[in-house]
Design an enzyme around this catalytic site. Structure first.
Site, PDB file in Angstrom:
ATOM      1  N   SER A 187      -6.866   4.965  -6.332  1.00  0.00           N
ATOM      2  CA  SER A 187      -7.360   4.602  -5.010  1.00  0.00           C
ATOM      3  C   SER A 187      -8.879   4.727  -4.858  1.00  0.00           C
ATOM      4  O   SER A 187      -9.459   4.071  -4.004  1.00  0.00           O
ATOM      5  CB  SER A 187      -6.663   5.440  -3.941  1.00  0.00           C
ATOM      6  OG  SER A 187      -6.733   6.810  -4.255  1.00  0.00           O
ATOM      7  N   HIS A 215      -1.566   1.352  -3.866  1.00  0.00           N
ATOM      8  CA  HIS A 215      -2.584   0.296  -3.779  1.00  0.00           C
ATOM      9  C   HIS A 215      -2.220  -0.948  -4.581  1.00  0.00           C
ATOM     10  O   HIS A 215      -2.966  -1.927  -4.581  1.00  0.00           O
ATOM     11  CB  HIS A 215      -3.953   0.820  -4.230  1.00  0.00           C
ATOM     12  CG  HIS A 215      -4.650   1.602  -3.170  1.00  0.00           C
ATOM     13  ND1 HIS A 215      -5.316   1.005  -2.126  1.00  0.00           N
ATOM     14  CD2 HIS A 215      -4.748   2.932  -2.978  1.00  0.00           C
ATOM     15  CE1 HIS A 215      -5.821   1.943  -1.334  1.00  0.00           C
ATOM     16  NE2 HIS A 215      -5.485   3.114  -1.828  1.00  0.00           N
ATOM     17  N   LYS A 246      -0.351   0.004   3.544  1.00  0.00           N
ATOM     18  CA  LYS A 246      -1.572  -0.664   3.119  1.00  0.00           C
ATOM     19  C   LYS A 246      -1.370  -2.180   3.203  1.00  0.00           C
ATOM     20  O   LYS A 246      -1.384  -2.719   4.290  1.00  0.00           O
ATOM     21  CB  LYS A 246      -1.978  -0.141   1.748  1.00  0.00           C
ATOM     22  CG  LYS A 246      -2.460   1.303   1.902  1.00  0.00           C
ATOM     23  CD  LYS A 246      -2.714   2.062   0.648  1.00  0.00           C
ATOM     24  CE  LYS A 246      -3.236   3.456   1.015  1.00  0.00           C
ATOM     25  NZ  LYS A 246      -2.921   4.472   0.021  1.00  0.00           N
TER      26      LYS A 246
HETATM   27  C1  LIG Z   1      -2.595   5.849   0.399  1.00  0.00           C
HETATM   28  C2  LIG Z   1      -1.907   6.423  -0.784  1.00  0.00           C
HETATM   29  C3  LIG Z   1      -0.713   7.132  -0.641  1.00  0.00           C
HETATM   30  C4  LIG Z   1      -0.167   7.484   0.708  1.00  0.00           C
HETATM   31  O1  LIG Z   1       0.367   6.397   1.370  1.00  0.00           O
HETATM   32  P1  LIG Z   1       0.552   6.447   2.964  1.00  0.00           P
HETATM   33  O2  LIG Z   1       1.611   5.456   3.222  1.00  0.00           O
HETATM   34  O3  LIG Z   1      -0.760   6.115   3.566  1.00  0.00           O
HETATM   35  O4  LIG Z   1       0.978   7.842   3.296  1.00  0.00           O
HETATM   36  C5  LIG Z   1      -0.074   7.565  -1.781  1.00  0.00           C
HETATM   37  N1  LIG Z   1      -0.577   7.318  -3.018  1.00  0.00           N
HETATM   38  C6  LIG Z   1      -1.731   6.646  -3.188  1.00  0.00           C
HETATM   39  C7  LIG Z   1      -2.236   6.384  -4.572  1.00  0.00           C
HETATM   40  C8  LIG Z   1      -2.434   6.183  -2.084  1.00  0.00           C
HETATM   41  O5  LIG Z   1      -3.587   5.538  -2.247  1.00  0.00           O
END
Ligand SMILES: *Cc1c(COP(=O)(O)O)cnc(C)c1O
Length: 403
Positions: A187, A215, A246
């Site tokens: 990320s 992501h 996302k």
């Molecule tokens: C954003 C993210 C999460 C968490 O996801 P949410 O649905 O926002 O809680 C988990 N793992 C990675 C690699 C992320 O970038």
């Protein structure tokens, strides 16, 4: 009643904030005045938005809005209970079936967030006699899940498959189970995990393979099926985590795998057991989003076009976009590495003042000395918006002595 000022009991928190202010990495939350879009208003200022995870513009797609409103009219605003007591609505099951079919796996369980999907899964499928081999740049939710599991944690160097194998060899003859886990897309750097090679490694050593595709969901693979699909590794990955927060545009996380894995999580994953399920509007929104991944693939094509264009322009302008001091980005996440935390936060604020929203990220989100501006492209940015953002980034970098 007046609000109480911080009492001595919490004075240590004030000290931490004072320290951040002294280092120049203290921040105030930027507040979005309208909707999450390529151009929008934060704190009353119009900016080109390079900070959101709204990769495909689904946060405000008309069909998703309609789905949310229709579900709210029909089923109300809340589910009223945790899934295992009385809070499993038909629409929750529909969403799980939809995702499982999309990913080509037996079954799927949806959690309230990607964070709880990771933490709830890692912590429940392993115990204290087991081993977790985790990439050093894996997401915080994996790290927290690993800690909660009480398993022994071994961290391999970033994307270093040979190092992962070395660690697997070390514990090969121990009785516990072994889990290898990587992010599909990292990320903060935007590089892609060696999912295929790690899956092969797990096959050879009989280890469990898990991928966090937060992501990569909606971004990589056929119609956004994720990194596991991208590497043709579906049959070799035991646990696939994805997010609905996302590219999918709403909120939630999911785990895909065998029927037994999902049944087990229904019975043992603590965020599933002890936290209320999604409002029906969220489930309906996500169902509509998966339909769109199939029916509007041009969004993903536009996302990648914009991504390659933006990356090339940043590189040509002379920025360190990873690859020198950090891994090279291969996805719509492009970091601009500055190193120093204060310099990074100052640059981010200067960009904002000039009309570009690009968040500065410093320790502890990334390690000391690796502070960066993180940019994210979306399918919805127009070429003129991208060019305008590039102009602002370059001119602000020049006046700040960065270029
Ligand atoms: C954003 C993210 C999460 C968490 O996801 P949410 O649905 O926002 O809680 C988990 N793992 C990675 C690699 C992320 O970038």
């Amino acid at each position: 009643m007046p609000f109480a000022a911080t009492r001595p009991q919490l004075a240590h928190l004030t000290a931490v904030m004072d320290d951040l202010k002294a280092r120049g990495t203290y921040f105030k939350l930027r507040v979005l005045d309208d909707e999450q879009g390529p151009v929008c208003h934060y704190d009353g200022r119009e900016v080109i938005n390079l900070a959101s995870n709204n990769y495909l513009g689904l946060c405000n797609h008309p069909k998703l809005r309609e789905a949310a409103i229709a579900a709210t009219r029909k089923y109300g605003v809340g589910s009223g209970a945790v899934r295992t007591i009385a809070g499993t609505m038909r629409i929750h099951m529909e969403l799980e079936e939809k995702i499982a079919a999309f990913k080509g796996v037996e079954a799927c369980v949806v959690f309230q967030s990607g964070f709880s999907a990771n933490a709830g899964t890692v912590s429940s499928i392993l115990g204290k006699e087991d081993f977790i081999l985790s990439d050093e740049l894996n997401h915080a939710s994996i790290i927290d899940g690993a800690r909660l599991s009480k398993a022994k944690i071994k961290v391999f160097r970033h994307k270093d498959v040979a190092h992962a194998e070395e660690l697997l060899k070390e514990v090969q003859n121990e009785p516990g189970r072994k889990l290898v886990i990587t992010d599909g897309v990292f990320s903060m750097d935007g590089d892609i995990g060696p999912v295929g090679e790690l899956a092969d490694l797990c096959e050879r050593y009989g280890a469990i393979m898990m991928v966090d595709d937060a992501h990569a969901s909606g971004v990589l693979g056929r119609n956004g099926r994720g990194s596991v699909d991208h590497f043709h590794a579906t049959s070799k990955v035991d646990v696939q985590v994805g997010t609905l927060s996302k590219a999918i545009g709403a909120l939630g996380g999911y785990v895909c795998g065998s029927r037994d894995l999902i049944d087990f999580l229904y019975h043992r994953a603590r965020p599933f057991l002890f936290s209320t399920s999604h409002p029906p509007s969220v489930a309906a929104t996500c169902i509509a989003a998966f339909d769109l991944l199939e029916s509007e693939p041009e969004r993903i094509a536009r996302l990648w076009d914009n991504t390659w264009y933006f990356k090339k322009q940043l590189t040509d302008a002379g920025f360190d976009v990873g690859g020198k001091t950090t891994p090279a980005s291969e996805t719509p996440i492009t970091p601009i590495i500055l190193g120093d935390g204060r310099r990074t936060m100052d640059f981010s604020r200067a960009l904002f003042d000039q009309g570009v929203m690009a968040t500065g990220i410093a320790f502890p989100t990334v390690s000391e000395g690796k502070a960066r501006i993180r940019t994210i492209m979306t399918s919805e940015h127009t070429r003129p918006q991208i060019d305008r953002a590039l102009d602002i980034i370059v001119s602000t970098a020049k006046t700040s002595g960065i270029l």
